[in-house]
Design an enzyme around this catalytic site. Structure first.
Site, PDB file in Angstrom:
ATOM      1  CB  ALA A  13      -0.943  -0.020   1.208  1.00 16.78           C
ATOM      2  N   GLY A  15       3.614   1.545  -1.776  1.00 14.92           N
ATOM      3  CA  GLY A  15       4.394   1.534  -3.015  1.00 14.92           C
ATOM      4  C   GLY A  15       3.817   2.496  -4.031  1.00 14.92           C
ATOM      5  CB  ILE A  17       0.822   0.166  -7.964  1.00 21.14           C
ATOM      6  CG1 ILE A  17       1.697  -0.069  -9.197  1.00 21.14           C
ATOM      7  CG2 ILE A  17      -0.639  -0.188  -8.289  1.00 21.14           C
ATOM      8  CD1 ILE A  17       1.712  -1.497  -9.704  1.00 21.14           C
ATOM      9  N   GLY A  18       0.277   1.557  -5.163  1.00 26.86           N
ATOM     10  CA  GLY A  18      -0.600   1.851  -4.024  1.00 26.86           C
ATOM     11  C   GLY A  18      -0.961   3.322  -3.972  1.00 26.86           C
ATOM     12  CD  GLN A 115       0.539 -11.032   0.296  1.00 26.47           C
ATOM     13  OE1 GLN A 115      -0.050 -10.838  -0.760  1.00 26.47           O
ATOM     14  NE2 GLN A 115       1.373 -10.142   0.805  1.00 26.47           N
ATOM     15  CB  VAL A 132      -1.469  -5.771  -9.228  1.00 25.51           C
ATOM     16  CG1 VAL A 132      -0.682  -4.751 -10.043  1.00 25.51           C
ATOM     17  CG2 VAL A 132      -2.970  -5.480  -9.312  1.00 25.51           C
ATOM     18  CG  ASP A 162      -1.130  -6.975 -20.452  1.00 24.76           C
ATOM     19  OD1 ASP A 162      -0.021  -6.436 -20.488  1.00 24.76           O
ATOM     20  OD2 ASP A 162      -1.496  -7.725 -19.526  1.00 24.76           O
ATOM     21  NE  ARG A 165       1.093  -1.226 -20.679  1.00 28.19           N
ATOM     22  CZ  ARG A 165       1.888  -1.858 -19.837  1.00 28.19           C
ATOM     23  NH1 ARG A 165       2.076  -3.172 -19.958  1.00 28.19           N
ATOM     24  NH2 ARG A 165       2.509  -1.207 -18.874  1.00 28.19           N
ATOM     25  CG  HIS A 190       1.097  -8.757 -17.038  1.00 30.77           C
ATOM     26  ND1 HIS A 190       0.773  -7.715 -17.869  1.00 30.77           N
ATOM     27  CD2 HIS A 190       2.042  -8.269 -16.192  1.00 30.77           C
ATOM     28  CE1 HIS A 190       1.493  -6.647 -17.542  1.00 30.77           C
ATOM     29  NE2 HIS A 190       2.275  -6.971 -16.526  1.00 30.77           N
TER      30      HIS A 190
HETATM   31  P1  NAD Z   1       6.848  -0.633  -5.388  1.00 30.78           P
HETATM   32  O1  NAD Z   1       8.162  -1.240  -5.100  1.00 30.78           O
HETATM   33  O2  NAD Z   1       6.744   0.851  -5.562  1.00 30.78           O
HETATM   34  O3  NAD Z   1       5.845  -1.024  -4.227  1.00 30.78           O
HETATM   35  C1  NAD Z   1       5.706  -2.306  -3.791  1.00 30.78           C
HETATM   36  C2  NAD Z   1       5.379  -2.229  -2.326  1.00 30.78           C
HETATM   37  O4  NAD Z   1       5.059  -3.529  -1.887  1.00 30.78           O
HETATM   38  C3  NAD Z   1       6.543  -1.730  -1.466  1.00 30.78           C
HETATM   39  O5  NAD Z   1       6.114  -0.644  -0.682  1.00 30.78           O
HETATM   40  C4  NAD Z   1       6.923  -2.951  -0.636  1.00 30.78           C
HETATM   41  O6  NAD Z   1       7.341  -2.597   0.670  1.00 30.78           O
HETATM   42  C5  NAD Z   1       5.590  -3.702  -0.616  1.00 30.78           C
HETATM   43  N1  NAD Z   1       5.715  -5.123  -0.377  1.00 30.78           N
HETATM   44  C6  NAD Z   1       6.680  -5.977  -0.778  1.00 30.78           C
HETATM   45  N2  NAD Z   1       6.450  -7.198  -0.325  1.00 30.78           N
HETATM   46  C7  NAD Z   1       5.310  -7.135   0.387  1.00 30.78           C
HETATM   47  C8  NAD Z   1       4.561  -8.075   1.113  1.00 30.78           C
HETATM   48  N3  NAD Z   1       4.967  -9.327   1.223  1.00 30.78           N
HETATM   49  N4  NAD Z   1       3.427  -7.665   1.717  1.00 30.78           N
HETATM   50  C9  NAD Z   1       3.023  -6.400   1.634  1.00 30.78           C
HETATM   51  N5  NAD Z   1       3.698  -5.449   0.966  1.00 30.78           N
HETATM   52  C10 NAD Z   1       4.829  -5.815   0.348  1.00 30.78           C
HETATM   53  O7  NAD Z   1       6.254  -1.414  -6.633  1.00 30.78           O
HETATM   54  P2  NAD Z   1       5.033  -0.995  -7.568  1.00 30.78           P
HETATM   55  O8  NAD Z   1       5.549  -0.168  -8.668  1.00 30.78           O
HETATM   56  O9  NAD Z   1       3.925  -0.481  -6.737  1.00 30.78           O
HETATM   57  O10 NAD Z   1       4.672  -2.416  -8.221  1.00 30.78           O
HETATM   58  C11 NAD Z   1       4.117  -3.441  -7.469  1.00 30.78           C
HETATM   59  C12 NAD Z   1       4.055  -4.726  -8.299  1.00 30.78           C
HETATM   60  O11 NAD Z   1       3.162  -4.584  -9.387  1.00 30.78           O
HETATM   61  C13 NAD Z   1       5.362  -5.151  -8.922  1.00 30.78           C
HETATM   62  O12 NAD Z   1       5.463  -6.556  -8.824  1.00 30.78           O
HETATM   63  C14 NAD Z   1       5.210  -4.772 -10.389  1.00 30.78           C
HETATM   64  O13 NAD Z   1       6.032  -5.542 -11.235  1.00 30.78           O
HETATM   65  C15 NAD Z   1       3.757  -5.095 -10.577  1.00 30.78           C
HETATM   66  N6  NAD Z   1       3.097  -4.532 -11.752  1.00 30.78           N
HETATM   67  C16 NAD Z   1       2.168  -5.311 -12.366  1.00 30.78           C
HETATM   68  C17 NAD Z   1       1.480  -4.842 -13.465  1.00 30.78           C
HETATM   69  C18 NAD Z   1       0.444  -5.677 -14.161  1.00 30.78           C
HETATM   70  O14 NAD Z   1      -0.081  -5.250 -15.204  1.00 30.78           O
HETATM   71  N7  NAD Z   1       0.086  -6.860 -13.675  1.00 30.78           N
HETATM   72  C19 NAD Z   1       1.760  -3.560 -13.933  1.00 30.78           C
HETATM   73  C20 NAD Z   1       2.703  -2.777 -13.272  1.00 30.78           C
HETATM   74  C21 NAD Z   1       3.382  -3.286 -12.174  1.00 30.78           C
HETATM   75  C1  LMR Z   2       3.966  -3.580 -16.824  1.00 31.82           C
HETATM   76  O1  LMR Z   2       3.436  -4.292 -17.686  1.00 31.82           O
HETATM   77  O2  LMR Z   2       4.056  -2.340 -16.929  1.00 31.82           O
HETATM   78  C2  LMR Z   2       4.533  -4.209 -15.601  1.00 31.82           C
HETATM   79  O3  LMR Z   2       4.183  -5.544 -15.526  1.00 31.82           O
HETATM   80  C3  LMR Z   2       5.963  -3.921 -15.434  1.00 31.82           C
HETATM   81  C4  LMR Z   2       6.854  -5.099 -15.515  1.00 31.82           C
HETATM   82  O4  LMR Z   2       7.437  -5.425 -14.498  1.00 31.82           O
HETATM   83  O5  LMR Z   2       6.917  -5.686 -16.595  1.00 31.82           O
END
Ligand code: NAD
Ligand code: LMR
Length: 328
Positions: A13, A15, A17-18, A115, A132, A162, A165, A190
């Protein structure tokens, strides 16, 4: 306010994305402008992360959102997921420049096993889960496998970014508004192997395939652009996509909860064998949703090129699954 609040758990939360996600959930963009929410926020126990989470909560407070009926900070999934109706599993280690998603598999497998078990133990029996954190499909598969008492169908992975996009690329190519594009599908993982498929898509009833009429563009521009967009964002920003990812998470959950009214969207969901994908593989499919349930769009013709692409992304998912077998 007549509706009872629902509980929404968000991991990672504090991070990036949060930060792009929580304010939109609290303002009603995800579950409706009449649905109060209680946010149950999970971060790692690390002091810095918990302090940052407190800061985000102070900002949420300062928005005075009428729909925000409560919020809690947690460092343990067993308390964070208590009675939760929706769980957005965002927290994971993001990919940095030059890193492949597979590199993150093992570290993240441990997070999603724990989890999944916590959801199984304490969440609402009908909790709807969106993963995510990458690798999203396999993390969702692990969480589902770790939660045998919850419905399999309630575990999903995010393919919506995706999908969005691909919509934007098609809109740019055809010069038509995104809002008029119907019946787009994204199959599979993904990852760059995903297969964005506009063979059935229409704009104002006209087939997109005919409007574009350019197989070279499909193979050599469209598919690589959509498939490698995550890496292109990382390259440009030095960080993985955040606002667009949060936006896709909102779209995914909103459509699941409130319905698509016949419109196709893409969700990563556990297969029941549809289109020849083995049971339980967490696969991107075109779906419609109604009454809080999704339904795969069935009966689509899969031509030789599409089958080849689907096989490729399936193979990658099965390899990822094999890579975490010993942890389940
Ligand atoms: P970030 O590093 O800014 O934030 C992640 C947060 O998660 C951090 O604050 C970290 O402390 C916390 N965290 C780590 N492990 C944890 C746990 N076990 N329990 C609770 N919190 C935990 O990263 P972000 O940019 O917010 O990205 C988060 C994830 O989303 C990454 O894995 C990224 O690759 C993924 N992502 C997925 C998509 C998609 O389309 N599916 C797109 C973009 C990013
Ligand atoms: C994205 O598609 O933007 C994310 O999944 C970033 C990544 O780690 O590929």
């Amino acid at each position: 306010m007549s509706k009872q609040p629902v509980r929404v758990a968000v991991t990672g939360a504090a991070g990036q994305i949060g930060y792009a996600l929580l304010f939109r959930i609290a303002s009603g963009e995800m579950l409706g402008k009449d649905q109060p929410v209680i946010l149950q926020l999970l971060e790692i126990p690390d002091e810095k992360a918990q302090k940052a989470l407190k800061g985000v909560m102070m900002e949420l407070e300062d928005c005075a959102f009428p729909l925000l009926a409560g919020m809690e900070a947690h460092s343990d999934p067993m308390t964070a997921f208590k009675d939760t109706d929706y769980a957005l599993l965002v927290g994971a280690r993001p990919r940095g420049p030059g890193m492949e998603r597979k590199d993150l598999l093992s570290a993240n497998a441990q997070i999603f096993t724990a989890q999944g078990k916590a959801l199984n133990a304490v969440a609402s029996r009908n909790v709807r889960v969106l993963v995510v954190g990458n690798p999203a499909n396999t993390n969702a598969y692990i969480a589902m496998k770790s939660a045998p008492d919850l419905p399999r169908k309630n575990f999903t992975a995010m393919l919506r970014l995706d999908h969005n996009r691909a919509l934007s690329q098609i809109a740019a190519k055809t010069g038509k508004p995104v809002s008029r594009i119907e019946k787009l599908a994204v199959w599979g993982n993904h990852s760059p192997t995903m297969y964005a498929d506009y063979r059935f898509a229409t704009i104002d009833g006209q087939p997109v395939k005919q409007m574009i009429n350019d197989e070279e563009w499909n193979k050599n521009t469209f598919l690589p652009t959509v498939g490698k967009r995550g890496a292109a964002i990382i390259e440009a920003r030095g960080l993985s996509s955040a606002a667009s990812a949060a936006n896709a998470a909102i779209d995914h959950m909103r459509d699941w909860a409130l319905g698509t009214h016949g419109k196709w969207v893409t969700m990563g969901i556990p297969s029941n064998g549809e289109y020849g994908i083995p049971k339980d593989v967490m696969f991107g499919y075109p779906v419609t949703t109604e009454g809080g349930e999704y339904k795969i769009v069935e009966g689509l013709d899969i031509d030789a090129f599409s089958q080849e692409r689907i096989n490729l992304t399936l193979k990658e998912l099965q390899e990822e699954q094999d890579g975490v077998k010993h942890l389940l």
